[in-house]
Design a protein around this motif. Structure first.
Motif, PDB file in Angstrom:
ATOM      1  N   VAL A 120       0.838  -1.204   0.000  1.00  9.93           N
ATOM      2  CA  VAL A 120       0.000   0.000   0.000  1.00  9.93           C
ATOM      3  C   VAL A 120       0.871   1.250   0.000  1.00  9.93           C
ATOM      4  O   VAL A 120       1.717   1.438   0.882  1.00  9.93           O
ATOM      5  N   LYS A 147       0.577  -7.229  -4.970  1.00  5.22           N
ATOM      6  CA  LYS A 147      -0.373  -6.334  -5.611  1.00  5.22           C
ATOM      7  C   LYS A 147      -0.286  -4.968  -4.952  1.00  5.22           C
ATOM      8  O   LYS A 147      -0.258  -4.855  -3.724  1.00  5.22           O
ATOM      9  N   TYR A 149      -1.660  -1.185  -4.102  1.00  2.00           N
ATOM     10  CA  TYR A 149      -2.809  -0.297  -3.953  1.00  2.00           C
ATOM     11  C   TYR A 149      -2.302   1.092  -3.590  1.00  2.00           C
ATOM     12  O   TYR A 149      -1.476   1.236  -2.678  1.00  2.00           O
ATOM     13  N   THR A 151      -3.476   4.451  -1.975  1.00  2.00           N
ATOM     14  CA  THR A 151      -4.584   4.858  -1.117  1.00  2.00           C
ATOM     15  C   THR A 151      -4.446   6.305  -0.657  1.00  2.00           C
ATOM     16  O   THR A 151      -3.341   6.865  -0.593  1.00  2.00           O
ATOM     17  N   ASN A 158      -9.631   3.638  -1.809  1.00  3.77           N
ATOM     18  CA  ASN A 158      -9.007   2.309  -1.934  1.00  3.77           C
ATOM     19  C   ASN A 158      -8.706   1.624  -0.593  1.00  3.77           C
ATOM     20  O   ASN A 158      -8.002   0.612  -0.575  1.00  3.77           O
ATOM     21  N   GLU A 161     -10.952  -1.646  -0.331  1.00  2.58           N
ATOM     22  CA  GLU A 161     -10.534  -2.559  -1.397  1.00  2.58           C
ATOM     23  C   GLU A 161      -9.308  -3.381  -0.995  1.00  2.58           C
ATOM     24  O   GLU A 161      -9.177  -4.550  -1.376  1.00  2.58           O
ATOM     25  N   VAL A 162      -8.415  -2.789  -0.223  1.00  4.96           N
ATOM     26  CA  VAL A 162      -7.214  -3.506   0.220  1.00  4.96           C
ATOM     27  C   VAL A 162      -7.590  -4.720   1.060  1.00  4.96           C
ATOM     28  O   VAL A 162      -7.100  -5.844   0.831  1.00  4.96           O
ATOM     29  N   TYR A 165      -9.456  -7.514  -0.866  1.00  3.27           N
ATOM     30  CA  TYR A 165      -8.489  -8.292  -1.659  1.00  3.27           C
ATOM     31  C   TYR A 165      -7.750  -9.307  -0.789  1.00  3.27           C
ATOM     32  O   TYR A 165      -7.563 -10.465  -1.189  1.00  3.27           O
TER      33      TYR A 165
END
Length: 237
Positions: A120, A147, A149, A151, A158, A161-162, A165
């Motif tokens: 993140v 992945k 993100y 934010t 977001n 969403e983290v 996921y």
């Protein structure tokens, strides 16, 4: 009364101090944001129940906010055990926090093994103060196999969403770790409970029934002709 949840997930939020870890879990768990920075001493804990559409389950997220300062390392690492997922956070405006990402990933793996992890980049709204480029952030994410993100905890961008996921990735990892079911060949089955005399019916293995005749062949049991019968059947010229 205690609520029953289909799934519980312990999530660690790690990274250097001051990158917004506490603000992130408060935004996710309580929907609030404060710009007042207060250093986390040891660990902090919050919970959040959320229905995850892809899993079709209610998930209880147990969020562990860990101190990023080195002096608390011995304390915080004891809380890593049993975690099923982790967020590694760094700040757009803090180069040292970005450089420490690989170290934080190693710490998580050392204590927890191969769990679900997301990278993140927080404070993306402060792009005018950025000390890391978008290219090097994406390169690091690919190198670490994580992945990414981006934010903005302040605006709530977001954040949910983290964690969604991580719940989905955790389930996929658990399913992949389950041993495959070994298929053993089936034995022939007797399909007729009361078979006819001198025969049985069995399953041939391709969903077709086959009747096996156990009676002796007539040819095998037919008696030999007598000498008189054989002679009577012969003609003499």
């Amino acid at each position: 009364m205690e609520e029953d949840f289909d799934r519980e997930l312990k999530v660690l939020v790690v990274g250097n101090g001051g990158v917004g870890k506490t603000s992130m879990i408060r935004r996710f768990a309580k929907g609030i944001y404060t710009d007042e920075y207060k250093k986390t001493i040891g660990v902090d804990f919050l919970e959040k129940a959320l229905f995850v559409d892809e899993l079709q389950e209610e998930v209880r997220f147990m969020l562990w906010d860990t101190a990023g300062q080195e002096e608390f390392d011995a304390i915080t690492r004891t809380y890593y055990r049993g975690a099923g997922a982790a967020v590694i956070a760094f700040s757009t405006t803090d180069r040292a926090s970005f450089d420490a990402v690989a170290m934080w990933k190693s710490k998580v793996e050392a204590e927890c093994g191969e769990i679900a992890v997301a990278l993140v980049q927080n404070k993306v709204d402060l792009v005018d103060q950025a000390v890391v480029s978008a290219t090097e952030v994406e390169t690091l994410a690919r190198k670490l196999g994580l992945k990414l993100y981006r934010t903005c905890v302040k605006e709530g961008i977001n954040v949910t969403e983290v964690f969604v996921y991580l719940a989905e990735l955790n389930q996929r990892k658990q399913q992949a770790a389950q041993p495959p079911v070994e298929m053993l060949p089936s034995k022939p089955k007797v399909l007729s409970a009361e078979p006819a005399e001198n025969s049985i019916t069995v399953d041939s293995g391709d969903n077709r029934a086959q009747t096996v005749d156990l009676a002796p062949s007539k040819k095998r049991t037919k008696g030999k002709k007598s000498l008189k019968d054989r002679m009577s059947s012969c003609s003499v010229a």
